[in-house]
Write a protein that holds these residues in place. Structure first.
Motif, PDB file in Angstrom:
ATOM      1  N   ILE A  82       0.865  -1.460  -0.288  1.00 37.42           N
ATOM      2  CA  ILE A  82      -0.144   0.011   0.028  1.00 37.42           C
ATOM      3  C   ILE A  82       1.020   1.275  -0.048  1.00 37.42           C
ATOM      4  CG2 ILE A  82      -1.681   1.221   1.507  1.00 37.42           C
ATOM      5  CD1 ILE A  82      -2.898  -1.267   2.404  1.00 37.42           C
ATOM      6  N   SER A  83       1.855   1.140   1.001  1.00 37.89           N
ATOM      7  CA  SER A  83       2.878   2.361   0.940  1.00 37.89           C
ATOM      8  C   SER A  83       3.648   2.710  -0.418  1.00 37.89           C
ATOM      9  CB  SER A  83       3.989   2.140   2.081  1.00 37.89           C
ATOM     10  OG  SER A  83       3.203   1.956   3.309  1.00 37.89           O
ATOM     11  N   TYR A  84       3.968   1.731  -1.255  1.00 38.71           N
ATOM     12  CA  TYR A  84       4.655   1.926  -2.273  1.00 38.71           C
ATOM     13  C   TYR A  84       3.905   2.413  -3.423  1.00 38.71           C
ATOM     14  CZ  TYR A  84       8.247   1.819  -5.949  1.00 38.71           C
ATOM     15  OH  TYR A  84       8.934   1.913  -7.048  1.00 38.71           O
ATOM     16  N   HIS A 124       4.513   5.808  -5.080  1.00 39.28           N
ATOM     17  CA  HIS A 124       4.658   5.881  -6.588  1.00 39.28           C
ATOM     18  C   HIS A 124       3.648   6.686  -7.167  1.00 39.28           C
ATOM     19  CE1 HIS A 124       5.027   4.338 -10.789  1.00 39.28           C
ATOM     20  NE2 HIS A 124       6.046   4.024 -10.431  1.00 39.28           N
ATOM     21  N   SER A 125       2.318   6.710  -6.906  1.00 34.49           N
ATOM     22  CA  SER A 125       1.446   7.682  -7.492  1.00 34.49           C
ATOM     23  C   SER A 125       1.399   9.124  -7.214  1.00 34.49           C
ATOM     24  CB  SER A 125       0.019   7.007  -7.047  1.00 34.49           C
ATOM     25  OG  SER A 125      -0.153   7.544  -5.579  1.00 34.49           O
ATOM     26  N   LEU A 179       5.000  10.287  -6.438  1.00 33.24           N
ATOM     27  CA  LEU A 179       6.173  10.813  -6.571  1.00 33.24           C
ATOM     28  C   LEU A 179       6.371  10.867  -8.055  1.00 33.24           C
ATOM     29  CD1 LEU A 179       8.431   9.791  -3.890  1.00 33.24           C
ATOM     30  CD2 LEU A 179       7.495  12.037  -4.166  1.00 33.24           C
ATOM     31  N   GLN A 180       5.959   9.756  -8.850  1.00 35.35           N
ATOM     32  CA  GLN A 180       6.164   9.565 -10.350  1.00 35.35           C
ATOM     33  C   GLN A 180       5.647  10.605 -11.173  1.00 35.35           C
ATOM     34  OE1 GLN A 180       8.281   7.168 -10.969  1.00 35.35           O
ATOM     35  NE2 GLN A 180       8.253   7.413 -13.135  1.00 35.35           N
ATOM     36  N   PRO A 181       4.465  11.118 -11.126  1.00 37.07           N
ATOM     37  CA  PRO A 181       4.180  12.357 -11.827  1.00 37.07           C
ATOM     38  C   PRO A 181       5.217  13.509 -11.889  1.00 37.07           C
ATOM     39  CG  PRO A 181       2.064  11.441 -10.963  1.00 37.07           C
ATOM     40  CD  PRO A 181       3.468  10.552 -10.257  1.00 37.07           C
ATOM     41  N   LYS A 182       5.817  13.635 -10.605  1.00 36.45           N
ATOM     42  CA  LYS A 182       6.615  14.859 -10.645  1.00 36.45           C
ATOM     43  C   LYS A 182       8.081  14.587 -11.103  1.00 36.45           C
ATOM     44  CE  LYS A 182       4.336  16.123  -6.365  1.00 36.45           C
ATOM     45  NZ  LYS A 182       4.458  16.481  -4.561  1.00 36.45           N
ATOM     46  N   LEU A 183       8.358  13.115 -11.338  1.00 38.62           N
ATOM     47  CA  LEU A 183       9.553  12.725 -11.878  1.00 38.62           C
ATOM     48  C   LEU A 183       9.639  12.662 -13.521  1.00 38.62           C
ATOM     49  CD1 LEU A 183      10.593  10.115  -9.058  1.00 38.62           C
ATOM     50  CD2 LEU A 183      11.443  12.631  -9.471  1.00 38.62           C
ATOM     51  N   GLN A 184       8.277  12.791 -14.070  1.00 40.75           N
ATOM     52  CA  GLN A 184       8.473  12.793 -15.420  1.00 40.75           C
ATOM     53  C   GLN A 184       9.393  13.828 -16.060  1.00 40.75           C
ATOM     54  OE1 GLN A 184       6.820  10.541 -17.306  1.00 40.75           O
ATOM     55  NE2 GLN A 184       5.915   9.411 -15.418  1.00 40.75           N
ATOM     56  N   GLY A 185      10.043  13.063 -17.023  1.00 40.76           N
ATOM     57  CA  GLY A 185      11.091  14.007 -17.907  1.00 40.76           C
ATOM     58  C   GLY A 185      12.524  14.225 -16.923  1.00 40.76           C
ATOM     59  N   GLN A 234      14.118   7.831 -12.626  1.00 34.58           N
ATOM     60  CA  GLN A 234      12.605   7.305 -12.205  1.00 34.58           C
ATOM     61  C   GLN A 234      12.666   6.337 -11.020  1.00 34.58           C
ATOM     62  OE1 GLN A 234       9.929   8.758 -14.161  1.00 34.58           O
ATOM     63  NE2 GLN A 234      11.749   9.901 -15.116  1.00 34.58           N
ATOM     64  N   LEU A 235      11.288   6.305 -10.455  1.00 34.32           N
ATOM     65  CA  LEU A 235      11.313   4.999  -9.647  1.00 34.32           C
ATOM     66  C   LEU A 235      11.094   3.898 -10.310  1.00 34.32           C
ATOM     67  CD1 LEU A 235       8.815   6.828  -6.773  1.00 34.32           C
ATOM     68  CD2 LEU A 235      11.336   6.640  -6.746  1.00 34.32           C
ATOM     69  N   LEU A 236      11.173   2.680  -9.445  1.00 33.32           N
ATOM     70  CA  LEU A 236      10.881   1.570 -10.136  1.00 33.32           C
ATOM     71  C   LEU A 236       9.328   1.290 -10.430  1.00 33.32           C
ATOM     72  CD1 LEU A 236      13.281  -0.673  -8.123  1.00 33.32           C
ATOM     73  CD2 LEU A 236      13.273  -0.546 -10.387  1.00 33.32           C
ATOM     74  N   ASP A 237       8.808   0.740 -11.465  1.00 38.15           N
ATOM     75  CA  ASP A 237       7.584   0.509 -11.627  1.00 38.15           C
ATOM     76  C   ASP A 237       6.837  -0.270 -10.565  1.00 38.15           C
ATOM     77  OD1 ASP A 237       7.717   1.771 -14.140  1.00 38.15           O
ATOM     78  OD2 ASP A 237       8.002   0.478 -15.136  1.00 38.15           O
ATOM     79  N   VAL A 238       5.691  -0.095 -10.356  1.00 39.84           N
ATOM     80  CA  VAL A 238       4.969  -0.784  -9.116  1.00 39.84           C
ATOM     81  C   VAL A 238       4.975  -2.145  -9.418  1.00 39.84           C
ATOM     82  CG1 VAL A 238       2.713  -1.159  -8.103  1.00 39.84           C
ATOM     83  CG2 VAL A 238       3.498   1.130  -8.571  1.00 39.84           C
ATOM     84  N   THR A 239       4.637  -2.752 -10.670  1.00 37.56           N
ATOM     85  CA  THR A 239       4.681  -4.226 -11.183  1.00 37.56           C
ATOM     86  C   THR A 239       5.981  -4.012 -12.194  1.00 37.56           C
ATOM     87  OG1 THR A 239       3.098  -3.872 -12.852  1.00 37.56           O
ATOM     88  CG2 THR A 239       2.472  -4.774 -10.587  1.00 37.56           C
ATOM     89  N   PRO A 240       6.834  -5.212 -12.105  1.00 38.91           N
ATOM     90  CA  PRO A 240       6.755  -6.418 -10.823  1.00 38.91           C
ATOM     91  C   PRO A 240       7.580  -6.242  -9.816  1.00 38.91           C
ATOM     92  CG  PRO A 240       8.551  -6.841 -12.646  1.00 38.91           C
ATOM     93  CD  PRO A 240       7.755  -5.248 -12.894  1.00 38.91           C
ATOM     94  N   PHE A 241       7.975  -4.779  -9.510  1.00 39.10           N
ATOM     95  CA  PHE A 241       8.854  -4.452  -8.299  1.00 39.10           C
ATOM     96  C   PHE A 241       8.044  -4.999  -7.183  1.00 39.10           C
ATOM     97  CE2 PHE A 241       9.826  -1.287  -5.048  1.00 39.10           C
ATOM     98  CZ  PHE A 241      11.127  -1.944  -4.493  1.00 39.10           C
TER      99      PHE A 241
END
Length: 294
Positions: free
Chosen positions: A238-240, A244-245, A247-253, A257-264
């Motif tokens: 749940i935390s990840y 991810h939801s 932080l990831q939009p803020k890191l676009q470009g 990047q963070l690791l993708d939720v799946t399969p991580f």
């Protein structure tokens, strides 16, 4: 071993968890807290490692070509760079393209230079091993028709040293946490087994083999590990997903990047589950051993 005996061991291990409820709670709590700490730390360290790898892969060598070099000389230089060992890829950029990039980054004021472009044609080179960027840059600098080879000399070595130290420290901390987890859980399970030493002694006196005595406790340790991994898996997942939801939009470009939720997250959850079962089984196995000699 007969299926009837195996099913008996499974029933006894489950009944034992219910009979020794307070010890079960203590053991499961120890497993839960430890695996939660390990799981969160693994989640952080694997993402930091991903960021470090992204930073390494973003490192490139900028080769400024001599102004006197004609097209034939530039083609020859590109061919020589391509043939160098340690070169992964390269990209040629004209001085007009370089100026357009500068205008895009710093504004239209620089467009005045389009009438008399002071820049040079450039070749951007990436090493197959980012750690060997300096070595590849030195080899390129020896070639003809290169005016200057830039790669962040001095700074890049410090970056790689920092990343390597961070990785090693992270691995060391994870290993230390795992050993701490095994020690804590083993001691907790040992307390459970000490409270039931009379039961073990009676079983041995009536002729039970060591493995007949040991298997229910090992299975019990497995159940404790499984139960103790439920909360850590839930919290980490749940935390990840939420992190991810956000932080990831803020890191676009950005360059990392963070690791993708799946399969991580599936891999981390399976790792926590396996660690919980292994630690529970190992703790029970080691703890019951000393009580088998009657």
């Amino acid at each position: 071993m007969k299926s009837r005996t195996i099913s008996r061991h499974f029933r006894e291990s489950i009944k034992s968890i219910g009979r020794n409820s307070w010890m079960t709670v203590a053991s499961v709590s120890a497993v839960t807290v430890t695996l939660l700490i390990v799981g969160v730390f693994i989640m952080i360290m694997m993402n930091l490692n991903k960021i470090a790898t992204d930073l390494e892969n973003d490192v490139e060598i900028k080769v400024l070509i001599d102004l006197e070099a004609d097209q034939k000389a530039e083609d020859a230089l590109q061919k020589q760079i391509k043939e160098l060992s340690g070169v992964d890829s390269f990209e040629y950029s004209t001085k007009e393209e370089e100026l357009n990039h500068l205008v895009k980054d710093f504004g239209e004021d620089l467009s005045l230079f389009k009438q008399s472009n002071p820049l040079r044609n450039v070749i951007y080179v990436k090493a197959s091993d980012p750690q060997k960027t300096a070595t590849v840059a030195e080899e390129i600098d020896k070639l003809d028709n290169t005016y200057e080879v830039l790669y962040g000399k001095g700074k890049i070595e410090k970056l790689f040293n920092f990343l390597n130290i961070s990785r090693n420290v992270g691995i060391g901390l994870i290993i230390a946490l795992l050993f701490t987890a095994m020690f804590l859980i083993s001691n907790t399970i040992k307390i459970t087994i000490v409270a039931r030493r009379k039961e073990i002694e009676i079983m041995k006196l009536v002729g039970a083999t060591n493995w007949f005595v040991r298997i229910p406790f090992i299975l019990e340790g497995m159940w404790l590990g499984l139960l103790g991994s439920i909360i850590p898996i839930t919290v980490v997942t749940i935390s990840y997903v939420k992190l991810h939801s956000v932080l990831q939009p803020k890191l676009q470009g950005e360059m990392f990047q963070l690791l993708d939720v799946t399969p991580f997250i599936i891999q981390v959850d399976l790792l926590i589950l396996i660690m919980g079962v292994f630690i529970g089984v190992w703790g029970s196995f080691m703890s019951v051993r000393k009580f088998l000699k009657v």
